[in-house]
Motif scaffolding. Sequence first.
Motif: not given
Length: 530
Positions: A443-462
């Motif tokens: 996850h990026s520095k701007d994301e909370a510890e434990g977040e999964e950047h790619v999974a969260d990104w895909i979940a929120g995009m078309p």
Amino acid sequence: MVRGLIVGAVALFVSTVAVAAPGDAPLPTALASGGARPVSLPESGAAAILPLDAAAGDYVAGAIDVSQGSVTLDLVAPDGHSIRRLGAEIAGSQDFHFVAGEGGERLRITAEEPARATLRLTRRLSPGEQVTPPAYLSARIAGLAAELSAGGTTDAFWAGIAEAGTPLIEPESEGKVVATFLQRGARRNVRLFGAPSGDHEALERLGASDVWFKSFVIPDTTRLSYQLAPDVPDLPGDARERRAAIVSTAEADPLNRHPFPADAPDAYNRDSLLELPKAPEQLGLTGEAAPAGSLETIRVQSALLGNERRVSIYRPHGFDPGDKANRLLVLFDREPYLGTVPTPSILDRLIAAGRLPPVVAVFVSSIDRETRGRELPDNPRFADFMALELMPLVRDRIGASVPPDRTILAGSSYGGLAAATVALRHPGVFGNVLSLSGSFWWHSKDEAEGEEHVADWIAGMPPVPVRFHLTAGLFETGHAGSPGILETTRHLRTVLRAKGYDVSFEDYAGGHDYVVWRGALVDGLMRLVQ
């Protein structure tokens, strides 16, 4: 906390002495372990004192079963003052445990009302007996430990190991074996680099012998590479620095008969292989030589990134730029995928055998470790370099434009992460993702510890028109409560399916390891060219 009671076969001798207070109920003088003795206390305040045959440091365990009324149970000193309350208002059954102090302690049972109880003293262990015998996963190690205890030596053991090779493999259960990694003669310590646990494990020394060992129960389909690091320096500094010190002594296992790669310049640059007989076949690694394709290496400058890197382009034997069956594979981490994983010769064999269509492969260098760590974890500028600078150059060099649905972007670890994020940013260029042990925990520095950047990104995009093939090793699990590559890859698969993507997933009995990825790369290619 209530703990279970293990009943031993030790006799405890109990003599009964009546206390001075009226109503005491003397007990007989001896009670054997496993036996039972009834106690009758006819009135409130009646008590019985039980002197114990327990020396200083002895572990004592027992139980009291109250069938009528209720009692209090205390551990008391010889002069009668209370040391410890073992139970109050006991109206049923209750265990007790204590370690004798200076010796001479007694048990005092006091009735809170007319009561009947049964006392059981079940175990006494002297300090010398309070040692759990070692439990060995390996029957061979257990047998050797017994031989050494009887005055034997390790000579015959090592002779057998030298003949059979390492690791030592023994049956465990259906689908499982015990693998024991061995090292002989280290002075201070031995670490296992590439352990099935996914960590750098410490080997144990067998007594004072020259045998260092560590055993694991693993699937009988396991394939992995490893090194042994004897006498690792215990450096001052933080945990990361001490962990890095393993590399200073890590080398191939001298008793292992399967070096990887076989042509490494020395033992420090060589791993040792463990490939169990039921490990899945890895296509294209062996077999008759096939007509070789060509390999061209160029230097590519990037205005977007301000750097230059080497890129190698493989064209299969007899390559026809106009063939509609052509596929384009773009693979991160150029150097290991031209060396440790012999991708060109693998493609030669599989294309010649008709197992794959013609595949042009582009190997993209990561320049160095620092650049790799900056560019591959979802860097939008790097994604633009791949789509807008590199791919037009590749089309010009090969004289063909391969459409996105026949273009596969692939990589391992951070490269597997980049394959996903670059394709998601440029689905009009890269229509297929082949991720080998992708670092989807990132996850990026701007994301909370434990977040999964790619999974969260895909979940929120078309959804976008990209197919996925994901792999992970069964040994790539998380530690200290944090999910690892295996867990985060499985989670990503679930998210992709929920969003309607075409996604396949394969796990392997292995770790974060090129010896796994060389087979998984081919498996993924064969899936994505269908």
